[in-house]
Design a protein around this motif. Structure first.
Motif, PDB file in Angstrom:
ATOM      1  N   ALA A  59      47.097  39.513  43.963  1.00  0.00           N
ATOM      2  CA  ALA A  59      47.412  38.111  43.716  1.00  0.00           C
ATOM      3  C   ALA A  59      48.904  37.871  43.924  1.00  0.00           C
ATOM      4  O   ALA A  59      49.748  38.687  43.521  1.00  0.00           O
ATOM      5  CB  ALA A  59      47.007  37.707  42.302  1.00  0.00           C
ATOM      6  N   ASP A  60      49.217  36.741  44.567  1.00  0.00           N
ATOM      7  CA  ASP A  60      50.611  36.341  44.805  1.00  0.00           C
ATOM      8  C   ASP A  60      50.812  34.983  44.133  1.00  0.00           C
ATOM      9  O   ASP A  60      50.294  33.961  44.595  1.00  0.00           O
ATOM     10  CB  ASP A  60      50.887  36.251  46.309  1.00  0.00           C
ATOM     11  N   SER A  61      51.554  34.985  42.997  1.00  0.00           N
ATOM     12  CA  SER A  61      51.744  33.738  42.247  1.00  0.00           C
ATOM     13  C   SER A  61      52.638  32.758  43.005  1.00  0.00           C
ATOM     14  O   SER A  61      52.476  31.536  42.881  1.00  0.00           O
ATOM     15  CB  SER A  61      52.351  34.063  40.881  1.00  0.00           C
ATOM     16  N   ARG A  62      53.593  33.263  43.789  1.00  0.00           N
ATOM     17  CA  ARG A  62      54.455  32.345  44.543  1.00  0.00           C
ATOM     18  C   ARG A  62      53.668  31.618  45.620  1.00  0.00           C
ATOM     19  O   ARG A  62      53.864  30.424  45.837  1.00  0.00           O
ATOM     20  CB  ARG A  62      55.605  33.131  45.163  1.00  0.00           C
ATOM     21  N   ALA A  63      52.766  32.349  46.287  1.00  0.00           N
ATOM     22  CA  ALA A  63      51.928  31.702  47.302  1.00  0.00           C
ATOM     23  C   ALA A  63      50.715  31.008  46.679  1.00  0.00           C
ATOM     24  O   ALA A  63      49.990  30.291  47.369  1.00  0.00           O
ATOM     25  CB  ALA A  63      51.452  32.739  48.333  1.00  0.00           C
ATOM     26  N   ASN A  64      50.482  31.244  45.364  1.00  0.00           N
ATOM     27  CA  ASN A  64      49.375  30.630  44.633  1.00  0.00           C
ATOM     28  C   ASN A  64      48.033  30.936  45.312  1.00  0.00           C
ATOM     29  O   ASN A  64      47.205  30.059  45.543  1.00  0.00           O
ATOM     30  CB  ASN A  64      49.567  29.111  44.506  1.00  0.00           C
ATOM     31  N   THR A  65      47.840  32.207  45.631  1.00  0.00           N
ATOM     32  CA  THR A  65      46.593  32.611  46.270  1.00  0.00           C
ATOM     33  C   THR A  65      46.352  34.085  46.000  1.00  0.00           C
ATOM     34  O   THR A  65      47.208  34.784  45.425  1.00  0.00           O
ATOM     35  CB  THR A  65      46.626  32.354  47.788  1.00  0.00           C
ATOM     36  N   VAL A  66      45.193  34.556  46.412  1.00  0.00           N
ATOM     37  CA  VAL A  66      44.826  35.973  46.321  1.00  0.00           C
ATOM     38  C   VAL A  66      44.514  36.445  47.734  1.00  0.00           C
ATOM     39  O   VAL A  66      43.709  35.829  48.436  1.00  0.00           O
ATOM     40  CB  VAL A  66      43.611  36.184  45.400  1.00  0.00           C
ATOM     41  N   PHE A  67      45.172  37.509  48.154  1.00  0.00           N
ATOM     42  CA  PHE A  67      44.946  38.075  49.483  1.00  0.00           C
ATOM     43  C   PHE A  67      43.941  39.218  49.393  1.00  0.00           C
ATOM     44  O   PHE A  67      43.947  39.993  48.421  1.00  0.00           O
ATOM     45  CB  PHE A  67      46.256  38.603  50.089  1.00  0.00           C
ATOM     46  N   GLY A  68      43.104  39.339  50.415  1.00  0.00           N
ATOM     47  CA  GLY A  68      42.153  40.435  50.501  1.00  0.00           C
ATOM     48  C   GLY A  68      42.238  41.099  51.865  1.00  0.00           C
ATOM     49  O   GLY A  68      42.422  40.419  52.888  1.00  0.00           O
ATOM     50  N   LEU A  69      42.095  42.429  51.894  1.00  0.00           N
ATOM     51  CA  LEU A  69      42.164  43.197  53.146  1.00  0.00           C
ATOM     52  C   LEU A  69      40.907  44.048  53.273  1.00  0.00           C
ATOM     53  O   LEU A  69      40.543  44.769  52.337  1.00  0.00           O
ATOM     54  CB  LEU A  69      43.403  44.101  53.176  1.00  0.00           C
ATOM     55  N   GLY A  70      40.275  43.942  54.439  1.00  0.00           N
ATOM     56  CA  GLY A  70      39.114  44.770  54.743  1.00  0.00           C
ATOM     57  C   GLY A  70      39.472  45.805  55.794  1.00  0.00           C
ATOM     58  O   GLY A  70      39.855  45.453  56.913  1.00  0.00           O
ATOM     59  N   PHE A  71      39.361  47.089  55.428  1.00  0.00           N
ATOM     60  CA  PHE A  71      39.744  48.190  56.314  1.00  0.00           C
ATOM     61  C   PHE A  71      38.513  48.802  56.971  1.00  0.00           C
ATOM     62  O   PHE A  71      37.382  48.650  56.490  1.00  0.00           O
ATOM     63  CB  PHE A  71      40.515  49.252  55.523  1.00  0.00           C
ATOM     64  N   SER A  72      38.773  49.527  58.046  1.00  0.00           N
ATOM     65  CA  SER A  72      37.673  50.174  58.767  1.00  0.00           C
ATOM     66  C   SER A  72      37.257  51.488  58.138  1.00  0.00           C
ATOM     67  O   SER A  72      36.181  51.999  58.458  1.00  0.00           O
ATOM     68  CB  SER A  72      38.077  50.422  60.227  1.00  0.00           C
ATOM     69  N   SER A  73      38.072  52.041  57.245  1.00  0.00           N
ATOM     70  CA  SER A  73      37.725  53.304  56.595  1.00  0.00           C
ATOM     71  C   SER A  73      38.329  53.327  55.200  1.00  0.00           C
ATOM     72  O   SER A  73      39.284  52.609  54.888  1.00  0.00           O
ATOM     73  CB  SER A  73      38.218  54.507  57.416  1.00  0.00           C
ATOM     74  N   GLU A  74      37.766  54.166  54.359  1.00  0.00           N
ATOM     75  CA  GLU A  74      38.275  54.307  52.994  1.00  0.00           C
ATOM     76  C   GLU A  74      39.644  54.983  52.984  1.00  0.00           C
ATOM     77  O   GLU A  74      40.486  54.708  52.115  1.00  0.00           O
ATOM     78  CB  GLU A  74      37.277  55.129  52.172  1.00  0.00           C
ATOM     79  N   GLN A  75      39.911  55.846  53.957  1.00  0.00           N
ATOM     80  CA  GLN A  75      41.201  56.538  54.029  1.00  0.00           C
ATOM     81  C   GLN A  75      42.345  55.547  54.250  1.00  0.00           C
ATOM     82  O   GLN A  75      43.406  55.644  53.619  1.00  0.00           O
ATOM     83  CB  GLN A  75      41.165  57.574  55.152  1.00  0.00           C
ATOM     84  N   GLN A  76      42.146  54.555  55.143  1.00  0.00           N
ATOM     85  CA  GLN A  76      43.180  53.546  55.374  1.00  0.00           C
ATOM     86  C   GLN A  76      43.444  52.728  54.117  1.00  0.00           C
ATOM     87  O   GLN A  76      44.593  52.401  53.800  1.00  0.00           O
ATOM     88  CB  GLN A  76      42.755  52.636  56.527  1.00  0.00           C
ATOM     89  N   LEU A  77      42.363  52.386  53.406  1.00  0.00           N
ATOM     90  CA  LEU A  77      42.540  51.640  52.158  1.00  0.00           C
ATOM     91  C   LEU A  77      43.338  52.452  51.146  1.00  0.00           C
ATOM     92  O   LEU A  77      44.234  51.914  50.466  1.00  0.00           O
ATOM     93  CB  LEU A  77      41.165  51.271  51.588  1.00  0.00           C
TER      94      LEU A  77
END
Length: 350
Positions: free
Chosen positions: A78-96
């Motif tokens: 969560a980014d309070s300054r941008a007033n939003t929540v970012f999400g990232l979807g990776f191709s592998s668990e290792q990258q995450l």
């Protein structure tokens, strides 16, 4: 120009829907580059991602931020300054895992930078307070001098710095309160997401059960279709058998009709046989007077009588079973012909 990338990866970027605060909205159509940047002049860290000419992530990392893994290949913060929540979807668990570890390192570095900044502010504040007190005592002890004037100006600058520091502290307190509220919203969003996940799991279980039921129903229908096809084959065979039987019945009817036509001739044959019998009886009476002379012929007459009796039995059995064969009738005719030849009157002896 002071910012340099320190870590780079690729991922699908999402943002929380601002209206519902539950659903994810894709910020990129495909996987894009996501990088950590370090600003040397400001001693700050940012996560930046650009899709074409559009900046889709510009998030400054603060010590209060938390990166959460919600699945094996998805994480969010969560980014309070941008007033939003970012999400990232990776191709592998290792990258995450690598991205999450880097986020932890950067957040710790941001915390250390903040602590150092606060220490510097407190040190300068204490120094300015001490200088202010000493300057007052000196003013009381002696008259003003050019050095005192310089100290007074320095004290004024320090007072201004203290005022700005107090304002910054208030600003940081406000920012901290905002971060707490953002964390509370993020916690609520996570709880709602967890509830949604449980609901999706239940719906998936229901769909899976329904799929199994439909699959078993399809198997039953396929089995029923196989039985129907087998019944159709049996019906086809029965139809062919019925047609063959109908053809045989027609043939039997034709044979029966022929036999009926032939049976109409039987009474005539019977009358002829009776006439022949009368002739035979008359011949017997005549032959009794000639027994001594025609002993050789007596045996033939007895044989003729035997054949006659046998012929009468065959005629009676033929009347009882009309479905007899035509060949028997021909044999009977031949027997009658032989009988007629044997029953001819003999010439009187000279």
């Amino acid at each position: 120009m002071g910012e340099q990338p320190i870590f780079t990866t690729r991922a699908h970027v999402f943002q929380i829907d601002p209206s519902t605060k539950k659903n994810w909205v894709p910020a990129s159509k495909q996987a894009v580059t996501v990088s950590y940047f370090y600003d040397v002049t400001r001693n700050s860290y940012r996560i930046i991602s650009v899709d074409g000419a559009k900046v889709i992530i510009n998030s400054t990392i603060t010590p209060n931020m938390t990166f959460t893994k919600t699945s094996q290949k998805f994480g969010q913060w969560a980014d309070s300054r941008a007033n939003t929540v970012f999400g990232l979807g990776f191709s592998s668990e290792q990258q995450l895992t690598k991205f999450a570890e880097k986020f932890q390192e950067v957040r710790e570095a941001a915390r250390l930078a903040r602590d150092k900044s606060q220490e510097k502010i407190e040190t300068s504040s204490n120094h300015s307070q001490a200088s202010s007190v000493n300057g007052t005592d000196d003013e009381k002890a002696s008259h003003a001098s050019p050095a005192d004037t310089h100290l007074k100006s320095e004290n004024d600058k320090l007072k201004i710095a203290l005022t700005q520091s107090a304002a910054n502290v208030k600003k940081w307190e406000i920012e901290l309160q905002t971060l707490r509220e953002s964390n509370a919203r993020l916690t609520t969003a996570l709880q709602e997401s967890a509830a949604s996940v449980e609901q999706w799991k239940r719906q998936f279980s229901i769909c899976r059960d329904e799929n199994d039921r439909l699959r078993s129903k399809i198997e039953e229908l396929e089995e029923q279709c196989g039985e129907i096809n087998r019944e159709k084959e049996k019906n086809t065979q029965l139809k062919r058998r019925i047609e063959e039987l109908e053809s045989e019945v027609r043939e039997k009817e034709m044979e029966l009709k022929d036999l009926r036509k032939q049976s109409e001739i039987i009474p005539q044959l019977m009358s002829e046989c009776e006439y022949v019998s009368e002739k035979l009886e008359a011949a017997e009476r005549d032959n009794q007077n000639l027994e001594d002379k025609v002993r050789s012929l007596k045996t033939d007459i007895e044989e003729s009588k035997y054949r006659q009796r046998h012929l009468k039995g065959e005629l009676k059995s033929f009347l009882e079973v009309l479905d007899g064969k035509i060949d028997d009738l021909h044999d009977f005719r031949r027997g009658l012909s032989k009988l007629g030849q044997s029953c001819r009157p003999l010439a009187p002896p000279e």
